[in-house]
Design an enzyme around this catalytic site. Sequence first.
Site, PDB file in Angstrom:
ATOM      1  CD  GLU A   1      42.372  62.347  46.624  1.00  0.00           C
ATOM      2  OE1 GLU A   1      41.421  62.114  47.399  1.00  0.00           O
ATOM      3  OE2 GLU A   1      43.527  61.937  46.828  1.00  0.00           O
ATOM      4  CB  SER A   2      36.617  65.450  44.619  1.00  0.00           C
ATOM      5  OG  SER A   2      37.179  66.215  43.554  1.00  0.00           O
TER       6      SER A   2
END
Length: 463
Positions: free
Chosen positions: A317-318
């Site tokens: 995700e990040s």
Amino acid sequence: MQSQDYKKRLKLQIIIILSIAVMSCGVPNVPTALSSLLERESIRVGTVYGAGTFYNGAEGPQGFEYELLAGFADYLGVTLDLYPFYSYEVMLEQLEEGNLDIVATGDAVTPALKRRFAYGPAYQRVEQELVFQAGATRPRDLAELDSPIIAVAGSSQAHLLSNLFKRLSEEEDEAVQTQLITTEDSDSEELLQQVANGDIAYTVADSNRLALQRRRYPNLAVARTLNENMPMAWALPLQQDDSVKAALIEYFGTVHQSGWFTVLEDKYFGHIRQFDYVDSRAFNYAAESTLTQYKSLFQKYAGDLDWRLLAAMSYQESHWNSDAISRTGVRGLMMLTLATASDWNVDDRTDPEQSIRGGSRYFASLLNRIPARISEPDRTWMAMASYNIGMGHLEDARILTEQQGGNPDLWVDVKRRLPQLRQKKYYRTTRYGYARGDEALQYVENIRRYYDSLVWLDEQGKI
């Protein structure tokens, strides 16, 4: 994995096979190799340790070969007696002497081995790759190598190289510059590690083993393919009758037809076929540095989940950047939307603890919405896909799967239909319409690779 459901349907089929064999036998009361092991109520199998063959994991025995062997034993209604060997030659001698019924090592069949043993049906095909350390000079030709090639004594790779060197010596005017050195002190996975570390220059590995190890050692590079499309099969004593071979043919035919083999293959190899050197290096570096800031939070909020799976999701995700923000406005370690953050009481999406807490609880809620009849790990992969594209689009993909004759409860079938969600001829018939299903597929497969790497790094004490 839904192996138990399949095995229950398979177990009785061997009775039919044996009945036909007995009725067609012209000489009664002559024991066959198959009838002997059935009377013994066990099948004795030699193997080697490895990530793709057999190892004792946190949940007990694991490995692609192990699960296939356990399935065959269950199919016959006998106990699996598995004997890991540290020497190929000792193991093969035990097979020749009748102390083993099968040898299953995940190795390819070479002409030299085929002269010495009988084999069951080919169930996979692999390439044999000459491997060197990325950054070193890529060798142009096998005959020009300036350092020895190290291979495991008695392995398929050792037999293949021995034959290649013999042929080169006969064809070339000058002697081959390098040599083959075989060893029993290291297995194939250790040799790949030694190449990655620069301790040895070259080894040869099949494409399955290399794919498993490149996530751990991204600087493993392929110099050239020495042999393509080599069959993998289980070895049997050469002089014994064909009864065990016939049972193997029936078994592999049945597991292919039922779909269980495809499910098993996807479990071990489906997510590692594609390799990205830069991504793998970056991930391993981040795992050994950045992850330490958030590890305790992943452990705290994982609940019934494996914290390493939650961490793998967060990296996808990040990249473990708490200030990350996408073009669509999702933010934080778990990339939560404003609506999802509100639903799970996350006031500040850039706060690591709030983001991990909210993301883990949201993912757990998605898992609970997956039909209870779907078993693991399929439940997890489907919930993960829904985290990316939404539960509605996942259900659309499952409906397409069923309409096309697939099993909507198997990830291996559903993932093939996810890319169809962005094709007009398919999404126009779905309830929720267009979706970037191909991205959801890549999302899940990336997380599976990251998770495998985190498990290994954790076992090595590196995170």
